[in-house]
Design an enzyme around this catalytic site. Sequence first.
Site, short mmCIF file in Angstrom:
data_model
loop_
_atom_site.label_atom_id
_atom_site.label_comp_id
_atom_site.label_asym_id
_atom_site.label_seq_id
_atom_site.Cartn_x
_atom_site.Cartn_y
_atom_site.Cartn_z
N GLN A 28 -13.21 -0.52 -15.07
CA GLN A 28 -14.37 -1.05 -14.26
C GLN A 28 -14.82 -0.02 -13.19
O GLN A 28 -16.22 -0.14 -13.00
CB GLN A 28 -14.04 -2.31 -13.65
CG GLN A 28 -13.08 -2.27 -12.54
CD GLN A 28 -12.85 -3.55 -11.73
OE1 GLN A 28 -13.49 -4.55 -11.99
NE2 GLN A 28 -12.14 -3.36 -10.71
N ARG A 80 -0.11 7.51 -4.64
CA ARG A 80 -0.53 6.84 -6.04
C ARG A 80 -1.73 7.68 -6.64
O ARG A 80 -1.68 7.76 -7.99
CB ARG A 80 -1.43 5.76 -5.78
CG ARG A 80 -0.47 4.49 -4.80
CD ARG A 80 -1.17 3.31 -4.32
NE ARG A 80 -1.42 2.70 -5.37
CZ ARG A 80 -0.88 1.36 -5.85
NH1 ARG A 80 0.29 1.17 -5.28
NH2 ARG A 80 -1.15 0.64 -6.88
N TYR A 137 8.15 6.22 4.56
CA TYR A 137 8.53 7.39 3.76
C TYR A 137 7.67 8.57 3.59
O TYR A 137 6.31 8.23 3.54
CB TYR A 137 9.13 6.91 2.30
CG TYR A 137 8.15 6.07 1.48
CD1 TYR A 137 7.31 6.86 0.59
CD2 TYR A 137 8.16 4.86 1.41
CE1 TYR A 137 6.29 6.04 -0.33
CE2 TYR A 137 7.13 4.09 0.52
CZ TYR A 137 6.18 4.95 -0.01
OH TYR A 137 5.21 4.13 -0.93
N ASP A 164 0.61 -6.14 -13.60
CA ASP A 164 0.31 -7.08 -12.77
C ASP A 164 -0.47 -8.37 -13.33
O ASP A 164 -0.45 -9.53 -12.91
CB ASP A 164 -0.51 -6.29 -11.38
CG ASP A 164 0.33 -5.85 -10.44
OD1 ASP A 164 1.64 -5.90 -10.39
OD2 ASP A 164 -0.08 -5.61 -9.25
P1 FAD Z 1 -3.41 -1.90 -11.19
O1 FAD Z 1 -2.82 -0.74 -10.69
O2 FAD Z 1 -4.07 -2.86 -10.38
O3 FAD Z 1 -4.70 -1.46 -12.23
C1 FAD Z 1 -5.34 -2.45 -12.68
C2 FAD Z 1 -6.79 -1.62 -13.35
O4 FAD Z 1 -7.60 -2.37 -13.81
C3 FAD Z 1 -7.62 -1.03 -12.05
O5 FAD Z 1 -7.92 0.25 -12.43
C4 FAD Z 1 -8.70 -1.72 -12.14
O6 FAD Z 1 -10.25 -1.27 -11.58
C5 FAD Z 1 -9.04 -2.30 -13.40
N1 FAD Z 1 -9.80 -3.37 -13.56
C6 FAD Z 1 -9.45 -4.63 -13.18
N2 FAD Z 1 -10.28 -5.72 -13.70
C7 FAD Z 1 -10.99 -4.87 -14.44
C8 FAD Z 1 -12.06 -5.60 -15.54
N3 FAD Z 1 -12.47 -6.76 -15.46
N4 FAD Z 1 -12.49 -4.59 -16.34
C9 FAD Z 1 -12.12 -3.36 -16.34
N5 FAD Z 1 -11.19 -2.70 -15.73
C10 FAD Z 1 -10.60 -3.53 -14.49
N6 FAD Z 1 5.12 -0.73 -7.17
C11 FAD Z 1 6.15 0.19 -7.16
O7 FAD Z 1 6.72 0.19 -8.31
N7 FAD Z 1 6.46 0.98 -6.08
C12 FAD Z 1 5.89 0.93 -4.86
O8 FAD Z 1 6.29 1.69 -3.89
C13 FAD Z 1 5.00 -0.14 -4.86
N8 FAD Z 1 4.49 -0.12 -3.44
C14 FAD Z 1 3.19 -0.99 -3.34
C15 FAD Z 1 2.96 -1.06 -2.06
C16 FAD Z 1 1.98 -2.05 -1.81
C17 FAD Z 1 1.22 -2.02 -0.52
C18 FAD Z 1 1.31 -2.75 -2.92
C19 FAD Z 1 0.14 -3.86 -2.62
C20 FAD Z 1 1.97 -2.61 -3.93
C21 FAD Z 1 2.79 -1.96 -4.23
N9 FAD Z 1 3.30 -1.67 -5.45
C22 FAD Z 1 4.43 -0.77 -5.82
C23 FAD Z 1 2.84 -2.29 -6.60
C24 FAD Z 1 1.98 -1.70 -7.55
O9 FAD Z 1 0.96 -1.13 -7.16
C25 FAD Z 1 1.35 -2.56 -8.89
O10 FAD Z 1 2.26 -3.47 -9.13
C26 FAD Z 1 0.70 -1.66 -9.80
O11 FAD Z 1 -0.20 -1.11 -9.38
C27 FAD Z 1 0.33 -2.57 -11.04
O12 FAD Z 1 -0.22 -1.87 -11.83
P2 FAD Z 1 -1.27 -2.44 -12.97
O13 FAD Z 1 -1.83 -1.38 -13.72
O14 FAD Z 1 -0.69 -3.43 -13.53
O15 FAD Z 1 -2.37 -3.04 -12.10
#
Ligand code: FAD
Length: 370
Positions: A36, A106, A206, A284
């Site tokens: 997106q 990240r 860290y 997620d």
């Molecule tokens: P996301 O990384 O959220 O990616 C989703 C993607 O989909 C984004 O690019 C978004 O723009 C896109 N998107 C969303 N909706 C749409 C749509 N409708 N159409 C098209 N695109 C869309 N995890 C660890 O393993 N180690 C850590 O140290 C860690 N530290 C963290 C610290 C914090 C403060 C937080 C909040 C989280 C942390 N996490 C950590 C968790 C981790 O960041 C998430 O679990 C991880 O980013 C999930 O990856 P994902 O690809 O499922 O989702």
Amino acid sequence: MSLIGQQITVVGAGIGGLAAARALALRGASVTVLEQAPEIREVGAGLQISPNGARVLFALGLGDALTAAAIRAEAVSLRDYREGREVLRLDLGRLPAPMRYLFLHRADLISVLEAGVRELGVRIETGRRVIRSDSEGLHFETGEVHRAAVIVAADGVHSKLRETVLGPSSPSFTGQVAWRAIVPNRWNVPPIARVHMGPGQHVVSYPLGNRDALNIVAVQERSEWAAEGWDHADDPENLRRAFATFGGEMAEILGSVEDTRLWGLFRHRVAPRWHDGRIVLLGDAAHPTLPFLAQGANLAIEDAWVLAASLAASDTPAAGFAIYEHRRKQRAHRVIKAASSNAWKYHLRFPPLRFAAHTGLRIAGRLAPD
Ligand code: FAD
């Protein structure tokens, strides 16, 4: 099912989506990623990649790039909040490759993954916000439709596609808020994940690989609700006031914060079903977790590997999705439960830690031999 030439669309170019794109493309699939955002970018924050995630990234052929972008963690250290005295240390020893425990920004992990998918010819389309899916295909807000036989929904914690599979869900406030910040590492903090624990609050810090910076996440229990998205600017004085009882070096580190973001931590259910028709949930979108075990991204990376392997071992996408869900669901539940219970420990409600924090007792453990 051979994945060679199989058209697969991944929605979301986050950590899970890009890892899945690489895993699927390595098995011969023809992958398109729809994101997106107008460009691929990440919020300014750190990430801990634990050996389970690193192992997959090495298996995906990204070990060298990952190693160059990250620093190796030496230990996890739990400390008391008043002076920062260590009460428990988990020495990570010299974990052999690929079982690495790493710290990095990240944005640097996203760059490694993006380069890793582009070199395999994966097509990435940015500015493509999916608003819903039906039998016609994926619908964008522009009114256009994208047809796809297999759709991997890696669109994060507020997944639109999860809504398509399961209907709307309502997360609940955990009673915890968190600030995040990045400051220059003026204290030469070594590559150790330090958790400063206090009653009802804790700070994780860290250093970040290659950036001479310290990543900080400070969590506090609070009854008032705060917005869930994690990019709301806040006054650093609010952070300092909330952690005014934290002494030693941590007080200095918090004193140096000039820019911080505050957000509310919400609990989401693990999706009861992970696939429907052509769509499968990943990362997620399937199983959001609280950040107290640093496992959300690591789980998403594991999902990517298992999904590609499950599809490759099945006759149809539906059969592959079912194997994937079966292999992943219990593990996601287990990790999420462990993450939730860490806040309770870090907030000194776990008697052995409370005792150690108050008496100066020091406990040591080792994850791997030297
Ligand atoms: P996301 O990384 O959220 O990616 C989703 C993607 O989909 C984004 O690019 C978004 O723009 C896109 N998107 C969303 N909706 C749409 C749509 N409708 N159409 C098209 N695109 C869309 N995890 C660890 O393993 N180690 C850590 O140290 C860690 N530290 C963290 C610290 C914090 C403060 C937080 C909040 C989280 C942390 N996490 C950590 C968790 C981790 O960041 C998430 O679990 C991880 O980013 C999930 O990856 P994902 O690809 O499922 O989702």
